[in-house]
Design a protein around this motif. Structure first.
Motif, PDB file in Angstrom:
ATOM      1  N   MET A 397       0.811  -1.220   0.000  1.00 38.84           N
ATOM      2  CA  MET A 397       0.000   0.000   0.000  1.00 38.84           C
ATOM      3  C   MET A 397       0.843   1.268   0.000  1.00 38.84           C
ATOM      4  N   GLY A 398       2.179   1.116  -0.064  1.00 34.12           N
ATOM      5  CA  GLY A 398       3.053   2.274  -0.201  1.00 34.12           C
ATOM      6  C   GLY A 398       3.604   2.833   1.092  1.00 34.12           C
ATOM      7  N   TYR A 399       3.419   2.147   2.217  1.00 37.35           N
ATOM      8  CA  TYR A 399       3.979   2.593   3.491  1.00 37.35           C
ATOM      9  C   TYR A 399       5.504   2.395   3.447  1.00 37.35           C
ATOM     10  N   SER A 400       6.253   3.429   3.888  1.00 31.73           N
ATOM     11  CA  SER A 400       7.718   3.288   3.934  1.00 31.73           C
ATOM     12  C   SER A 400       8.123   2.228   4.951  1.00 31.73           C
ATOM     13  N   MET A 401       7.363   2.173   6.045  1.00 28.17           N
ATOM     14  CA  MET A 401       7.561   1.100   7.030  1.00 28.17           C
ATOM     15  C   MET A 401       6.254   0.308   7.078  1.00 28.17           C
ATOM     16  N   GLY A 402       6.291  -0.875   6.458  1.00 31.19           N
ATOM     17  CA  GLY A 402       5.074  -1.656   6.303  1.00 31.19           C
ATOM     18  C   GLY A 402       4.341  -1.925   7.595  1.00 31.19           C
ATOM     19  N   LYS A 403       5.092  -2.146   8.688  1.00 30.54           N
ATOM     20  CA  LYS A 403       4.470  -2.494   9.966  1.00 30.54           C
ATOM     21  C   LYS A 403       3.601  -1.363  10.520  1.00 30.54           C
ATOM     22  N   ALA A 404       3.857  -0.130  10.029  1.00 32.23           N
ATOM     23  CA  ALA A 404       3.102   1.021  10.529  1.00 32.23           C
ATOM     24  C   ALA A 404       1.606   0.884  10.242  1.00 32.23           C
ATOM     25  N   LEU A 405       1.268   0.074   9.242  1.00 34.19           N
ATOM     26  CA  LEU A 405      -0.147  -0.126   8.910  1.00 34.19           C
ATOM     27  C   LEU A 405      -0.909  -0.735  10.078  1.00 34.19           C
ATOM     28  N   ARG A 406      -0.192  -1.456  10.927  1.00 35.48           N
ATOM     29  CA  ARG A 406      -0.845  -2.144  12.041  1.00 35.48           C
ATOM     30  C   ARG A 406      -1.539  -1.183  12.994  1.00 35.48           C
ATOM     31  N   THR A 407      -1.103   0.079  13.029  1.00 35.48           N
ATOM     32  CA  THR A 407      -1.745   1.062  13.921  1.00 35.48           C
ATOM     33  C   THR A 407      -3.186   1.335  13.518  1.00 35.48           C
ATOM     34  N   SER A 408      -3.575   0.872  12.324  1.00 35.56           N
ATOM     35  CA  SER A 408      -4.945   1.073  11.846  1.00 35.56           C
ATOM     36  C   SER A 408      -5.972   0.451  12.777  1.00 35.56           C
ATOM     37  N   ILE A 409      -5.564  -0.589  13.536  1.00 33.60           N
ATOM     38  CA  ILE A 409      -6.526  -1.280  14.402  1.00 33.60           C
ATOM     39  C   ILE A 409      -6.986  -0.405  15.561  1.00 33.60           C
ATOM     40  N   ASN A 410      -6.376   0.757  15.727  1.00 31.75           N
ATOM     41  CA  ASN A 410      -6.734   1.641  16.836  1.00 31.75           C
ATOM     42  C   ASN A 410      -7.850   2.617  16.487  1.00 31.75           C
ATOM     43  N   TYR A 411      -8.308   2.581  15.236  1.00 34.68           N
ATOM     44  CA  TYR A 411      -9.360   3.521  14.844  1.00 34.68           C
ATOM     45  C   TYR A 411     -10.210   2.914  13.727  1.00 34.68           C
ATOM     46  N   SER A 412     -11.276   3.614  13.390  1.00 35.12           N
ATOM     47  CA  SER A 412     -12.173   3.164  12.327  1.00 35.12           C
ATOM     48  C   SER A 412     -11.577   3.534  10.977  1.00 35.12           C
ATOM     49  N   PRO A 413     -11.347   2.561  10.107  1.00 37.62           N
ATOM     50  CA  PRO A 413     -10.713   2.860   8.818  1.00 37.62           C
ATOM     51  C   PRO A 413     -11.673   3.554   7.850  1.00 37.62           C
ATOM     52  N   SER A 414     -11.089   4.351   6.962  1.00 38.13           N
ATOM     53  CA  SER A 414     -11.906   4.960   5.913  1.00 38.13           C
ATOM     54  C   SER A 414     -12.258   3.896   4.877  1.00 38.13           C
ATOM     55  N   ARG A 415     -13.252   4.189   4.078  1.00 37.35           N
ATOM     56  CA  ARG A 415     -13.634   3.255   3.011  1.00 37.35           C
ATOM     57  C   ARG A 415     -12.469   3.046   2.037  1.00 37.35           C
TER      58      ARG A 415
END
Length: 840
Positions: A397-415
């Motif tokens: 998805m283009g994250y420079s640090m792929g693991k950073a995506l994991r923080t998404s579980i702390n909030y409601s994701p956009s569509r």
């Protein structure tokens, strides 16, 4: 292909095979797209059973009668008016898109408790606590939700009519609803926008030319243009019900809801151009724009919110205080947030002076910021979905640090984020959710309402949901299948049985009619539409209502007052037996029974009045209670006759839906249960005596007693007049040859003794954790299957269920066969019968 027989022990299987069974459906093998049907599933009918039929058919889940339902032609109607309305409704299909769905059934009942819910968007709905709403984790009953829960509502309602109205009439309606003075002998329109005033005059002239009346309109003062009471426009407004409506009473007439897309857009354009506003929201962020529209009429504001949704424009309603001549006047404001302003302008737009602001917005649209936190997917998504590898997905998805995506579980994701994740993982279900027509609104208020409410539900085959008050709600067939199979038994077997259905909902009377509406489906199952020869028992005092509805009835029933004990009456009236009124009641009933059991309600009243030991206030209390139930005309002195109900091979439907309240219904179920047990107990002794003497058995047939809404008669948390009689059937009824079938949408509310004694359970999908746990109490240690998993694994077909067989110690998935007879809703006029009524 072999057949699966449930409820039959191994000895009977060897001896009888499939003789004396009911074909209830087909075995489902596999899950998801791999699911398919195989063998027939048959139910044993020749041995006594305690059976539980549970799941969704349309009972506990109901809506207040004023709940508005959007219909396929653009009309909006209260659910209470849909009994004979054949138009389709809107609902959520398997692709999570809002579409047109067929409505087949209609249900009505009375309850004493509702829950009022308000969402952050301002939408409101009143519904029963058991009614399910869709959450990110599936359908949940209202009583399982709380403030902060997010539920599914439509993001769009792509529903327009085809009844055109002349453009000049469409514009006039918008202008006069927004800024018209409609009363005091004239019609007046006030506005300072020259372009709008010019157009209004042109529309008036066109209207007058088409509907000429002399001396109609003229200039009243600067900025005002109006007509007298004799004008054709005034007469038109009177016909629409708008004339003499002040600001707080204004509404949008029905004809607007049936307009095609272009004319509905025109109506909203002119409405917002008058009373609407487009503005740059104040605050630090000067690049967020909003649109608003205010009115003193709550009905009007809710109608506007609904019409905006047809164009995919999301909005919220909030209360507002307006100062007029120093007075604080309550009003309502509808706000279109920054996320929907562009959609509004593209699909509706403004006219006149406000079009200038629209151009400013359009020119700066590329730098305008929108609120990304409004239309999101609930945070609970992470409880049901996690990526296979957060780091890998993040890099895709283009994250420079792929693991950073994991923080998404702390909030409601956009569509958009969820769609990116779905596409990267090639997850079709996740993509459907991200692209769905669902807006996840938040509950901000829940209020319990107590009283007496008529509530309603409709049935939507296959999809089982519909849009109500712009909220997606769940809706409501297996007991009728069993009754049909009973009627289809060979005569020599059928005559050994009698089937009695207690119908508190008024839905089984229609079994007399063939199921013509599902003829195509029946052909696929190699079945033929066929009515069932039932005997319909109805309250004698309600005959006129059945006859006016064209419903065939066979026998009348009444409740013999002398059959009931003092405790029965005390439970019915919620009186303590050891209270002063309870003691007086006990004394009166005892005195009457010592004389005779053939007495009526008036005799009870006279006995109470003649008691010299009681205080007058206690006499007055009991007199009032008995006079009230006597006015219903359902009690008599004559004993109830069971001869017609117990005819060999008969199917009797006892319609008690007209009895007022569950307390009176319980009196009847108590009486009939006692009568059945006593009669079969005596008959069983006679059978045994004849068997010992080597004589041929005869007499009363074995009985199958089917009780719908059974949790109301045998609840887990209270004692009713039916409790003891039904518990006797549950614990001792099988020995004298009585089968009891408990039908309920809420098995957790059923008495635990009834659950523990069941040997066959047929369960459709359940939405409540409490209901699933109740079924788990039935499940024995030998069943390794997880009931929740078995239900979740069912394919999304109409009529799927699980069946638990205590005799073979197995659990099967199945799809219940379609009904061959007509399945009616809760209203006794849902079907019109061309034949007359008859009585015996």
């Amino acid at each position: 292909m072999y057949e699966i027989i449930v409820g039959r022990n191994s000895d009977d299987l060897k001896k009888y095979g499939s003789i004396g069974t009911a074909y209830i459906g087909k075995h489902v093998v596999g899950t998801g797209e791999d699911a398919h049907t195989t063998s027939k599933i048959l139910l044993d009918l020749i041995r006594p059973h305690v059976m539980l039929v549970c799941g969704k058919r349309g009972s506990g889940k109901c809506l207040h009668g004023d709940t508005l339902i959007t219909l396929s032609d653009g009309s909006v109607a209260p659910i209470k008016d849909l009994a004979n309305d054949t138009r389709s409704v809107l609902g959520l299909n398997n692709d999570l898109k809002i579409g047109v769905l067929q409505k087949t059934e209609f249900f009505k009942r009375r309850v004493d408790k509702l829950v009022k819910i308000r969402l952050r968007s301002g939408k409101e709905i009143r519904l029963t606590p058991e009614h399910p709403l869709l959450t990110i984790k599936g359908w949940k009953q209202v009583n399982e939700l709380s403030i902060g829960s997010r539920v599914a509502t439509p993001r769009t309602l792509d529903c327009f009519g085809n009844k055109e109205l002349e453009d000049y009439k469409t514009k006039l309606l918008a202008y006069l609803i927004a800024e018209g003075h409609l009363g005091n002998g004239f019609v007046l329109f006030s506005n300072s926008d020259p372009e709008m005033m010019s157009e209004f005059k042109s529309c008036v002239e066109e209207f007058v030319l088409s509907n000429p009346v002399r001396n109609e309109f003229g200039q009243f003062s600067k900025g005002n243009y109006g007509a007298n009471t004799k004008s054709s426009i005034t007469k038109w407004l009177i016909g629409l019900g708008l004339y003499d409506k002040r600001s707080a009473g204004k509404f949008i007439p029905d004809c607007v809801f049936n307009l095609p897309r272009n004319q509905l857009s025109l109506f909203l354009n002119r409405l917002f151009s008058c009373d609407g506003s487009l503005y740059n929201k104040k605050g630090r962020n000067r690049t967020q724009w909003e649109i608003s529209y205010s009115s003193r009429s709550e009905i009007l504001i809710r109608q506007v919110q609904h019409l905006l949704l047809r164009f995919g424009v999301l909005s919220r309603i909030r209360p507002k205080i307006t100062k007029i001549n120093g007075k604080r006047i309550p009003s309502f404001e509808i706000v279109v947030g920054s996320e929907s302003v562009t959609t509004f302008i593209k699909r509706i737009g403004f006219f006149g002076e406000k079009k200038g602001l629209q151009k400013v917005y359009t020119a700066n649209e590329h730098v305008i910021k929108r609120n990304p936190n409004t239309d999101t997917i609930p945070e609970g998504i992470w409880d049901i979905y996690r990526p296979k590898n957060w780091a890998e997905l993040g890099r895709k998805m283009g994250y420079s640090m792929g693991k950073a995506l994991r923080t998404s579980i702390n909030y409601s994701p956009s569509r958009q984020k969820l769609l990116q994740m779905a596409e990267a993982e090639q997850n079709e279900n996740l993509a459907l959710l991200a692209k769905s027509d669902i807006f996840w609104d938040e509950i901000i208020m829940m209020e319990e309402l107590e009283g007496s409410f008529d509530v309603f539900d409709i049935s939507v085959p296959e999809f089982h949901n519909f849009v109500a008050n712009e909220i997606i709600v769940h809706n409501s067939y297996s007991a009728g299948v069993i009754a049909e199979e009973m009627a289809a038994l060979p005569k020599e077997l059928r005559d050994n049985l009698a089937f009695i259905i207690i119908d508190p909902m008024g839905i089984y009377w229609s079994m007399k009619n063939p199921n013509e509406k599902d003829s195509d489906l029946l052909r696929k199952w190699d079945l033929k539409q066929k009515g069932v020869d039932i005997s319909l028992f109805v309250p004698g005092s309600k005959i006129a209502e059945y006859e006016s509805a064209g419903i065939l009835w066979d026998h009348t029933i009444s409740l013999p007052a002398g059959e009931f004990t003092a405790e029965d009456w005390a439970i019915t009236f919620n009186i303590e037996m050891f209270s002063d009124a309870g003691v007086l009641l006990g004394r009166a009933i005892k005195n009457l029974k010592e004389k005779s059991t053939a007495y009526g309600v008036k005799d009870i009243i006279n006995e109470i009045d003649s008691d010299k030991r009681a205080d007058q206030k206690h006499k007055d209390v009991l007199r009032s209670l008995f006079e009230n139930i006597d006015s219903w005309g359902i009690f008599s002195k004559e004993k109830i006759s069971l001869e017609e109900m117990f005819k060999p091979g008969s199917i009797s439907v006892i319609d008690i839906s007209h009895y007022e309240g569950w307390a009176i219904k319980n009196l009847f179920v108590s009486l009939i249960s006692k009568k059945i047990y006593q009669a079969r107990l005596l008959s069983r002794k006679e059978e045994e005596a004849k068997s010992i003497a080597g004589e041929e058995k005869s007499g009363m047939p074995m009985v199958w007693l089917m009780i719908d809404e059974s949790h109301q008669f045998l609840p887990n948390d209270a004692k009713t007049t039916s409790t003891e009689a039904l518990l006797t059937l549950v614990k001792l009824g099988r020995e004298p040859g009585i089968s009891t079938v408990f039908i309920t949408q809420q098995p957790y509310k059923l008495h635990p003794d009834a659950l523990s004694q069941t040997d066959v359970v047929l369960s459709h999908r359940l939405t409540s954790e409490q209901d699933v746990k109740a079924l788990e109490t039935v499940m024995q240690t030998y069943l390794l299957n997880n009931i929740q998993k078995s239900i979740d694994d069912l394919p999304k077909w109409k009529g799927t269920a699980i069946i638990l067989d205590d005799n073979s110690e197995k659990l099967y998935s199945l799809v219940v066969r379609p009904r061959t007879s007509w399945h009616a809703g809760g209203s006794p006029i849902a079907i019109k019968n061309d034949q007359g009524t008859r009585n015996n």
